[in-house]
Design an enzyme around this catalytic site. Structure first.
Site, PDB file in Angstrom:
ATOM      1  N   GLU A  25       0.843  -1.197   0.000  1.00  0.00           N
ATOM      2  CA  GLU A  25       0.000   0.000   0.000  1.00  0.00           C
ATOM      3  C   GLU A  25       0.879   1.249   0.000  1.00  0.00           C
ATOM      4  O   GLU A  25       1.839   1.347   0.756  1.00  0.00           O
ATOM      5  CB  GLU A  25      -0.879  -0.029   1.253  1.00  0.00           C
ATOM      6  CG  GLU A  25      -2.245   0.539   1.028  1.00  0.00           C
ATOM      7  CD  GLU A  25      -3.063  -0.265   0.025  1.00  0.00           C
ATOM      8  OE1 GLU A  25      -3.129   0.166  -1.153  1.00  0.00           O
ATOM      9  OE2 GLU A  25      -3.620  -1.304   0.399  1.00  0.00           O
ATOM     10  N   ASP A  56       3.110   2.210  -4.848  1.00  0.00           N
ATOM     11  CA  ASP A  56       3.107   2.345  -6.321  1.00  0.00           C
ATOM     12  C   ASP A  56       3.794   3.632  -6.778  1.00  0.00           C
ATOM     13  O   ASP A  56       4.585   3.609  -7.713  1.00  0.00           O
ATOM     14  CB  ASP A  56       1.699   2.170  -6.923  1.00  0.00           C
ATOM     15  CG  ASP A  56       0.637   3.101  -6.377  1.00  0.00           C
ATOM     16  OD1 ASP A  56       0.910   3.801  -5.382  1.00  0.00           O
ATOM     17  OD2 ASP A  56      -0.467   3.136  -6.953  1.00  0.00           O
ATOM     18  N   GLY A  62     -15.423   5.140  -4.091  1.00  0.00           N
ATOM     19  CA  GLY A  62     -14.630   5.769  -3.034  1.00  0.00           C
ATOM     20  C   GLY A  62     -14.398   4.873  -1.833  1.00  0.00           C
ATOM     21  O   GLY A  62     -14.204   5.347  -0.722  1.00  0.00           O
ATOM     22  N   ALA A  63     -14.408   3.549  -2.040  1.00  0.00           N
ATOM     23  CA  ALA A  63     -14.261   2.610  -0.922  1.00  0.00           C
ATOM     24  C   ALA A  63     -12.907   1.917  -0.930  1.00  0.00           C
ATOM     25  O   ALA A  63     -12.683   0.982  -0.179  1.00  0.00           O
ATOM     26  CB  ALA A  63     -15.374   1.571  -0.970  1.00  0.00           C
ATOM     27  N   LEU A  76     -11.670   0.260  -3.551  1.00  0.00           N
ATOM     28  CA  LEU A  76     -11.672  -0.913  -4.442  1.00  0.00           C
ATOM     29  C   LEU A  76     -11.525  -0.492  -5.892  1.00  0.00           C
ATOM     30  O   LEU A  76     -11.712  -1.282  -6.810  1.00  0.00           O
ATOM     31  CB  LEU A  76     -12.958  -1.721  -4.254  1.00  0.00           C
ATOM     32  CG  LEU A  76     -13.194  -2.231  -2.827  1.00  0.00           C
ATOM     33  CD1 LEU A  76     -14.545  -2.932  -2.737  1.00  0.00           C
ATOM     34  CD2 LEU A  76     -12.086  -3.186  -2.403  1.00  0.00           C
ATOM     35  N   SER A  77     -11.272   0.788  -6.102  1.00  0.00           N
ATOM     36  CA  SER A  77     -10.923   1.308  -7.414  1.00  0.00           C
ATOM     37  C   SER A  77     -12.051   1.269  -8.441  1.00  0.00           C
ATOM     38  O   SER A  77     -11.905   0.766  -9.555  1.00  0.00           O
ATOM     39  CB  SER A  77      -9.699   0.578  -7.964  1.00  0.00           C
ATOM     40  OG  SER A  77      -9.125   1.419  -8.909  1.00  0.00           O
ATOM     41  N   SER A  78     -13.163   1.860  -8.060  1.00  0.00           N
ATOM     42  CA  SER A  78     -14.270   1.985  -9.015  1.00  0.00           C
ATOM     43  C   SER A  78     -13.863   2.874 -10.183  1.00  0.00           C
ATOM     44  O   SER A  78     -14.344   2.698 -11.302  1.00  0.00           O
ATOM     45  CB  SER A  78     -15.517   2.552  -8.331  1.00  0.00           C
ATOM     46  OG  SER A  78     -15.311   3.881  -7.911  1.00  0.00           O
ATOM     47  N   GLU A  90      -6.784   9.392 -15.821  1.00  0.00           N
ATOM     48  CA  GLU A  90      -7.109   9.757 -14.426  1.00  0.00           C
ATOM     49  C   GLU A  90      -6.151  10.820 -13.899  1.00  0.00           C
ATOM     50  O   GLU A  90      -6.545  11.759 -13.221  1.00  0.00           O
ATOM     51  CB  GLU A  90      -7.075   8.508 -13.531  1.00  0.00           C
ATOM     52  CG  GLU A  90      -7.406   8.807 -12.084  1.00  0.00           C
ATOM     53  CD  GLU A  90      -8.031   7.650 -11.322  1.00  0.00           C
ATOM     54  OE1 GLU A  90      -8.546   6.702 -11.951  1.00  0.00           O
ATOM     55  OE2 GLU A  90      -8.017   7.713 -10.090  1.00  0.00           O
ATOM     56  N   ASP A 122      -3.949   0.553  -9.734  1.00  0.00           N
ATOM     57  CA  ASP A 122      -5.379   0.264  -9.921  1.00  0.00           C
ATOM     58  C   ASP A 122      -5.668  -0.217 -11.335  1.00  0.00           C
ATOM     59  O   ASP A 122      -6.339  -1.216 -11.551  1.00  0.00           O
ATOM     60  CB  ASP A 122      -6.216   1.527  -9.661  1.00  0.00           C
ATOM     61  CG  ASP A 122      -6.080   2.018  -8.238  1.00  0.00           C
ATOM     62  OD1 ASP A 122      -5.522   1.281  -7.413  1.00  0.00           O
ATOM     63  OD2 ASP A 122      -6.529   3.144  -7.965  1.00  0.00           O
TER      64      ASP A 122
HETATM   65  P1  ADP Z   1     -12.384   4.662  -5.944  1.00  0.00           P
HETATM   66  O1  ADP Z   1     -11.531   4.359  -4.754  1.00  0.00           O
HETATM   67  O2  ADP Z   1     -13.676   3.922  -5.873  1.00  0.00           O
HETATM   68  O3  ADP Z   1     -11.679   4.506  -7.238  1.00  0.00           O
HETATM   69  P2  ADP Z   1     -12.397   7.414  -6.787  1.00  0.00           P
HETATM   70  O4  ADP Z   1     -12.750   8.660  -6.058  1.00  0.00           O
HETATM   71  O5  ADP Z   1     -11.037   7.259  -7.345  1.00  0.00           O
HETATM   72  O6  ADP Z   1     -12.769   6.206  -5.806  1.00  0.00           O
HETATM   73  O7  ADP Z   1     -13.389   7.227  -8.021  1.00  0.00           O
HETATM   74  C1  ADP Z   1     -14.787   7.334  -7.825  1.00  0.00           C
HETATM   75  C2  ADP Z   1     -15.389   8.055  -9.020  1.00  0.00           C
HETATM   76  O8  ADP Z   1     -15.437   7.164 -10.176  1.00  0.00           O
HETATM   77  C3  ADP Z   1     -16.846   8.433  -8.791  1.00  0.00           C
HETATM   78  O9  ADP Z   1     -16.942   9.679  -8.100  1.00  0.00           O
HETATM   79  C4  ADP Z   1     -17.384   8.521 -10.213  1.00  0.00           C
HETATM   80  O10 ADP Z   1     -17.035   9.744 -10.824  1.00  0.00           O
HETATM   81  C5  ADP Z   1     -16.625   7.383 -10.914  1.00  0.00           C
HETATM   82  N1  ADP Z   1     -17.448   6.155 -10.855  1.00  0.00           N
HETATM   83  C6  ADP Z   1     -17.201   5.042 -10.142  1.00  0.00           C
HETATM   84  N2  ADP Z   1     -18.177   4.119 -10.297  1.00  0.00           N
HETATM   85  C7  ADP Z   1     -19.071   4.662 -11.135  1.00  0.00           C
HETATM   86  C8  ADP Z   1     -20.314   4.218 -11.689  1.00  0.00           C
HETATM   87  N3  ADP Z   1     -20.847   3.022 -11.390  1.00  0.00           N
HETATM   88  N4  ADP Z   1     -20.966   5.057 -12.519  1.00  0.00           N
HETATM   89  C9  ADP Z   1     -20.454   6.264 -12.832  1.00  0.00           C
HETATM   90  N5  ADP Z   1     -19.303   6.737 -12.333  1.00  0.00           N
HETATM   91  C10 ADP Z   1     -18.613   5.963 -11.496  1.00  0.00           C
HETATM   92 MG    MG Z   2      -9.922   5.515  -7.795  1.00  0.00          MG
END
Ligand code: ADP
Ligand code: MG
Length: 410
Positions: free
Chosen positions: A40, A43, A139-140, A142-144, A177, A189
């Site tokens: 952690e 990177d 924002g948890a 897990l890299s959404s 990003e 990520d």
């Molecule tokens: P994380 O740790 O989950 O990557 P980030 O703050 O880096 O957190 O990214 C979250 C952002 O990615 C959200 O605020 C949104 O803009 C985008 N995002 C993630 N999931 C979705 C989704 N299902 N639909 C649309 N946007 C998303």
């Molecule tokens: Mg992220």
């Protein structure tokens, strides 16, 4: 987030596509989240990490834009979590990419960033329509965001007919990003989401960007432990840690903390103030833990692997100071639960998720025990999700004999 009782994300994406655009999609993108087992905040120090792509996934149901609205048309996306659609107007064929313009706000910025980087690398793109449904919490930790970037990249590549190479797509998504959205995160990520291998963690060297799959013993489950607390990645604390690490490397006389071992750290300690020293110690010991963890997994030594997780949590909590009361409470609850080999917070920190390695045959006892332990310590509810390591972002054709909505333009 994966909710028991709600339809799978794949089905939600198809239904949302029909509602937004009419008719059926022609293809589906599956883009996983990633959990970082260990490594952690290494990177951006040119270091090592050991993530896995997991079966918490984002799905995008898509179809090329109808008729002449293809090349030079638009990417139009809806997402079940976002009130507004994201629309990216593609420049007419032959026009150079729009470098330097301001990114769209919110999630559209990620979509636009990927389109801009792809067009810069590969030329004109074709337009498409897509509906996003996701079990990856935002924002948890897990890299959404990487999951979304790679889903968009895969959609563009599929519709335009671009070659798919996990490493170069990860780089491109990372550039989107960093330079477009403006979040100064490392490459971990995107490499993990794009390069996942079923049943394996990925030993990632962030200096030369190589990825080596490490088989996970079958008897162990990765369990994601969501504290139900959230943060935003674009925080000053993240920038502070990057700056502290860069300062430590400079004072130790190395290009990056990757190049410092415990010996050099001990010799150079007098040059560092206590805080900078602690930050450097985390990174130096964490790189070691990544290698030890890969070796422990390969040897099937789960007690050693678990011990490294727990040691890693102490390091990131005490030396790197990016944990939180809730993350600490979750780790303690996991360690006290049956079948747990070890646990730590995962991701950037401050909120979000922890993870544990758990004996698969004892999951039934582990899950309720963690929930109860965490609630007793914090008064909060939590989400405990046993996960499997899966393949990276990929596109599959949509084949479904059922009608899912009124016929739309093809
Ligand atoms: P994380 O740790 O989950 O990557 P980030 O703050 O880096 O957190 O990214 C979250 C952002 O990615 C959200 O605020 C949104 O803009 C985008 N995002 C993630 N999931 C979705 C989704 N299902 N639909 C649309 N946007 C998303
Ligand atoms: Mg992220």
């Amino acid at each position: 987030m994966r909710q028991s009782g709600s339809p799978p994300a794949r089905d939600r994406a198809v239904a949302d596509f029909a509602a937004a655009f009419g008719g059926r999609p022609t293809a589906l993108v599956r883009s996983p989240a990633r959990v970082n087992l260990i490594g952690e905040h290494t990177d951006y120090n040119d270091g090592l990490c050991l993530p896995a792509a997991i079966d918490l996934e984002m799905w995008v149901a898509l179809r090329p834009s109808p008729g002449a609205a293809g090349r030079g048309g638009a990417i139009e996306l809806v997402s079940e979590t976002e009130p507004a659609p994201a629309r990216v107007d593609l420049p007419p064929p032959g026009t150079p990419p729009r470098a330097g313009t301001r990114p769209a706000p919110g999630w559209a910025g990620y979509v636009e960033g990927v389109a801009v980087m792809l067009a810069a690398a590969h030329g004109d793109l074709d337009g498409w329509q897509g509906a996003v449904a996701s079990d990856v919490p935002k924002g948890a930790g897990l890299s959404s965001s990487a999951s979304l970037e790679l889903a968009v990249a895969a959609g563009c590549a599929h519709v335009t007919g671009l070659p798919w190479d996990a490493r170069s797509m990860a780089r491109l998504a990372h550039r989107a990003e960093n330079t477009w959205v403006g979040a100064a995160t490392g490459l971990l990520d995107q490499l993990a989401c794009a390069g996942g291998v079923a049943g394996h963690a990925l030993l990632v060297d962030c200096r030369d960007e190589t990825v080596e799959p490490v088989a996970l013993p079958e008897e162990v489950a990765i369990v994601v432990l969501d504290t139900s607390t959230r943060r935003r990645i674009v925080t000053s604390a993240y920038a502070d840690r990057r700056a502290e690490c860069a300062r430590a490397a400079r004072l130790l006389g190395v290009p990056a903390l990757r190049d410092a071992g415990l010996g050099l750290l001990a010799e150079g300690a007098w040059r560092l103030d206590p805080v900078t020293y602690a930050r450097a110690r985390h990174v130096v010991t964490e790189n070691r833990r990544v290698l030890d963890m890969a070796a422990a997994l390969r040897a099937g030594d789960l007690a050693a692997a678990g011990g490294l997780l727990t040691e890693g949590h102490r390091s990131i909590r005490d030396d790197f100071a990016v944990s939180s009361l809730e993350l600490d409470a979750m780790v303690e609850a996991a360690l006290a639960a049956p079948g747990c080999y070890g646990a730590r917070m995962t991701g950037g920190g401050f909120a979000g998720c922890a993870m544990a390695l758990v004996e698969r045959s004892r999951l039934d006892a582990f899950v309720p025990a963690v929930r109860e332990g965490y609630r007793a310590a914090t008064g909060r509810s939590s989400c405990v999700l046993p996960c499997s390591a899966v393949a990276g972002t990929a596109v599959e054709p949509f084949r479904d004999l059922c009608e899912v909505g009124p016929p739309g333009p093809q």
